[in-house]
Design a protein around this motif. Structure first.
Motif, mmCIF file in Angstrom:
data_model
loop_
_atom_site.group_PDB
_atom_site.id
_atom_site.type_symbol
_atom_site.label_atom_id
_atom_site.label_comp_id
_atom_site.label_asym_id
_atom_site.label_seq_id
_atom_site.Cartn_x
_atom_site.Cartn_y
_atom_site.Cartn_z
ATOM 1 N N VAL A 39 -10.920 7.980 5.404
ATOM 2 C CA VAL A 39 -10.531 7.769 4.008
ATOM 3 C C VAL A 39 -9.035 7.989 3.836
ATOM 4 N N ASN A 40 -8.541 9.120 4.318
ATOM 5 C CA ASN A 40 -7.125 9.448 4.133
ATOM 6 C C ASN A 40 -6.213 8.425 4.804
ATOM 7 N N GLN A 41 -6.520 8.106 6.060
ATOM 8 C CA GLN A 41 -5.649 7.204 6.808
ATOM 9 C C GLN A 41 -5.715 5.776 6.266
ATOM 10 N N SER A 42 -6.847 5.405 5.698
ATOM 11 C CA SER A 42 -6.949 4.093 5.068
ATOM 12 C C SER A 42 -6.005 4.004 3.872
ATOM 13 N N ALA A 43 -5.923 5.069 3.089
ATOM 14 C CA ALA A 43 -5.004 5.080 1.946
ATOM 15 C C ALA A 43 -3.555 4.989 2.408
ATOM 16 N N PHE A 44 -3.212 5.703 3.469
ATOM 17 C CA PHE A 44 -1.841 5.637 3.984
ATOM 18 C C PHE A 44 -1.509 4.209 4.426
ATOM 19 N N GLN A 97 -2.694 1.325 3.373
ATOM 20 C CA GLN A 97 -2.464 0.421 2.250
ATOM 21 C C GLN A 97 -1.165 0.754 1.522
ATOM 22 N N TYR A 98 -0.790 2.012 1.529
ATOM 23 C CA TYR A 98 0.473 2.406 0.906
ATOM 24 C C TYR A 98 1.650 1.715 1.600
ATOM 25 N N TYR A 99 1.651 1.717 2.929
ATOM 26 C CA TYR A 99 2.748 1.076 3.664
ATOM 27 C C TYR A 99 2.811 -0.419 3.351
ATOM 28 N N LEU A 100 1.648 -1.044 3.294
ATOM 29 C CA LEU A 100 1.621 -2.481 3.029
ATOM 30 C C LEU A 100 2.073 -2.792 1.606
ATOM 31 N N GLY A 101 1.776 -1.894 0.675
ATOM 32 C CA GLY A 101 2.273 -2.078 -0.681
ATOM 33 C C GLY A 101 3.789 -2.074 -0.727
ATOM 34 N N ALA A 102 4.405 -1.182 0.039
ATOM 35 C CA ALA A 102 5.869 -1.135 0.087
ATOM 36 C C ALA A 102 6.434 -2.440 0.645
ATOM 37 N N ALA A 103 5.825 -2.949 1.709
ATOM 38 C CA ALA A 103 6.288 -4.214 2.284
ATOM 39 C C ALA A 103 6.107 -5.359 1.292
ATOM 40 N N GLN A 104 4.997 -5.351 0.599
ATOM 41 C CA GLN A 104 4.734 -6.369 -0.413
ATOM 42 C C GLN A 104 5.789 -6.311 -1.515
ATOM 43 N N GLY A 105 6.125 -5.104 -1.948
ATOM 44 C CA GLY A 105 7.149 -4.941 -2.970
ATOM 45 C C GLY A 105 8.504 -5.435 -2.505
ATOM 46 N N ALA A 106 8.831 -5.181 -1.234
ATOM 47 C CA ALA A 106 10.119 -5.628 -0.695
ATOM 48 C C ALA A 106 10.223 -7.150 -0.718
ATOM 49 N N LEU A 107 9.153 -7.836 -0.345
ATOM 50 C CA LEU A 107 9.192 -9.299 -0.339
ATOM 51 C C LEU A 107 9.234 -9.863 -1.756
ATOM 52 N N ARG A 108 8.586 -9.203 -2.689
ATOM 53 C CA ARG A 108 8.662 -9.666 -4.077
ATOM 54 C C ARG A 108 10.083 -9.531 -4.623
ATOM 55 N N GLU A 109 10.711 -8.400 -4.333
ATOM 56 C CA GLU A 109 12.086 -8.213 -4.789
ATOM 57 C C GLU A 109 13.023 -9.194 -4.088
ATOM 58 N N ALA A 110 12.745 -9.480 -2.822
ATOM 59 C CA ALA A 110 13.566 -10.447 -2.090
ATOM 60 C C ALA A 110 13.466 -11.831 -2.723
ATOM 61 N N ARG A 162 12.945 3.393 3.042
ATOM 62 C CA ARG A 162 13.009 4.855 3.007
ATOM 63 C C ARG A 162 11.632 5.468 2.774
ATOM 64 N N ASP A 163 10.863 4.861 1.885
ATOM 65 C CA ASP A 163 9.536 5.399 1.591
ATOM 66 C C ASP A 163 8.598 5.275 2.793
ATOM 67 N N VAL A 164 8.591 4.090 3.414
ATOM 68 C CA VAL A 164 7.708 3.885 4.565
ATOM 69 C C VAL A 164 8.144 4.746 5.742
ATOM 70 N N ARG A 165 9.452 4.789 5.989
ATOM 71 C CA ARG A 165 9.949 5.575 7.118
ATOM 72 C C ARG A 165 9.573 7.049 6.966
ATOM 73 N N THR A 166 9.661 7.558 5.759
ATOM 74 C CA THR A 166 9.353 8.968 5.529
ATOM 75 C C THR A 166 7.874 9.256 5.738
ATOM 76 N N HIS A 167 7.009 8.489 5.070
ATOM 77 C CA HIS A 167 5.589 8.844 5.140
ATOM 78 C C HIS A 167 4.928 8.405 6.438
ATOM 79 N N SER A 168 5.439 7.377 7.097
ATOM 80 C CA SER A 168 4.814 6.935 8.351
ATOM 81 C C SER A 168 4.978 7.962 9.462
ATOM 82 N N LEU A 169 5.780 8.994 9.224
ATOM 83 C CA LEU A 169 5.915 10.098 10.178
ATOM 84 C C LEU A 169 4.892 11.201 9.905
ATOM 85 N N HIS A 170 4.014 10.979 8.944
ATOM 86 C CA HIS A 170 2.985 11.959 8.566
ATOM 87 C C HIS A 170 2.222 12.466 9.780
ATOM 88 N N ASP A 171 1.751 11.541 10.617
ATOM 89 C CA ASP A 171 1.180 11.883 11.925
ATOM 90 C C ASP A 171 1.585 10.763 12.870
#
Length: 393
Positions: A229-234, A236-249, A359-368
């Motif tokens: 459950v926890n890792q599934s949420a993480f 999707q969070y990373y993919l949301g950031a990537a999705q946001g980056a492409l929308r802003e682009a 910055r957001d993905v780089r920070t949290h992707s180091l969680h484990d």
């Protein structure tokens, strides 16, 4: 309870709210504005009750839909998306509570639109729970990386029984005397998530609020579901950031970007090289999203099985989630970095804040460490061995 009844309705609502958050996130990050207004918006919308059963006042939606909603919120505001992900996973992890207390807690959360977070970092020293002469326990200690705890209405706290040594999970109101956020989060990513440390100073918990919970017990459903459950949420969070980056682009390419001096295109949005770069990033993201959604549906199956789960179901779910997480994190880091190749030097201006996604993905992707996730999948690929049930697997 919300009146939305179909998947399309929930996703439309999530996109609308994500867009609202995106419109103010750069200024909020610059000024380090707490996301209280955004969290209240999510509460008022009914999204915080998404995975709570209908009979208890929630929306009764599957985990897989909640993960698609999470992507939309994370695309708009990374700090808020992270907090929302932790709220969702803490809601589902209340499966550890015995009945009828579990239903009572979920009904209270749904009715009050309460926000959940945890003080559970397993790598820090244990919070010690000392039996109280008058009943219950007294909790003392400190935990770091407590994402969302500073904003929570209810907290999940991991502790250890000082006398018996048993691992405990404690669910408390966040305003219980002796609980305090240290205000020490100062990282370059998810800056407004206040994911710093929490201290407990002689905090009282009743016997009912404390549950023995061994996170490595393969026969305990709460332990079985926690990491997938926890890792599934993480993921999707990373993919949301990537999705946001492409929308802003996309917005930037149409509104502000200029074609390179040697380009024959009339605009940057028509430049074949830019189109090729954006196409590669889009294709990579779609593949990662597809795998993540498959993994989320595996989590649906595991949650639906409840106490009838099998070792194979848990193992296959863990492998699906681990695979999806590795691909999601790598893809998100790549997308949020390489998107600047298509946008050019002007896109690095601080007024745009386009670096926030990386910055957001780089920070949290180091969680484990992702490297250990790759080892888990490799061991399965070579020997068919499932990951052991542990705090991070």
């Amino acid at each position: 309870m919300s009146t939305i009844e179909d998947v399309a309705g929930w996703l439309t609502l999530a996109r609308e709210i994500g867009a609202e958050f995106a419109a103010r996130v750069v200024a909020d990050e610059r000024d380090r504005i707490r996301p209280d207004a955004q969290l209240q918006r999510l509460k008022d919308s009914g999204l915080t009750n998404l995975v709570i059963p209908v009979r208890l006042g929630g929306a009764g939606q599957p985990w897989s839909l909640a993960m698609r909603v999470l992507r939309e919120i994370a695309a708009g505001d990374g700090s808020v998306g992270l907090l929302f992900g932790y709220h969702l996973l803490n809601t589902v992890n209340l499966r550890r509570e015995p009945q009828p207390r579990r239903d009572r807690l979920l009904a209270e959360i749904a009715e009050g639109r309460l926000w959940l977070a945890g003080v559970v970092n397993p790598r820090d020293d244990d919070i010690l729970a000392t039996p109280s002469p008058g009943g219950g326990f007294r909790l003392t200690g400190r935990k770091g990386f407590c994402s969302g705890a500073a904003f929570a209405d209810r907290l999940t706290i991991s502790a250890r029984d000082r006398e018996r040594g048993a691992r405990l999970m404690v669910t408390l109101p966040a305003d219980r005397p002796g609980l305090a956020y240290a205000g020490d989060w100062d990282h370059f990513g998810v800056a407004r998530s206040d994911s710093g440390s929490f201290t407990l100073d002689d905090v009282w918990a009743s016997a009912e609020e404390v549950q023995v919970c061994d996170l490595e017990d393969a026969g305990d459903f709460a332990a079985v579901i926690r990491t997938p459950v926890n890792q599934s949420a993480f993921t999707q969070y990373y993919l949301g950031a990537a999705q946001g980056a492409l929308r802003e682009a996309r917005r930037y390419l149409h509104a502000e970007a200029r074609p390179w001096v040697h380009s024959l295109a009339a605009s940057a949005s028509e430049d074949p090289l830019v189109l090729g770069q954006m196409g590669e990033l889009w294709i990579a993201l779609q593949g990662a999203v597809a795998l993540a959604d498959v993994a989320a549906r595996r989590v649906d199956d595991l949650l639906e099985a409840d106490a009838t789960f099998t070792a194979d179901l848990r193992g296959e779910t863990a492998i699906a989630v681990a695979s999806a997480k590795v691909l999601a994190a790598r893809t998100a880091l790549d997308v949020t970095t390489r998107v600047f190749d298509a946008l050019g030097a002007r896109a690095t201006h601080n007024r745009l804040g386009l670096d926030r996604f990386w910055r957001d993905v780089r920070t949290h992707s180091l969680h484990d460490p992702l490297a250990y996730k790759v080892l888990e999948v490799g061991r399965y690929a070579v020997s068919g061995e499932y990951p052991a049930i542990r705090a991070y697997t």
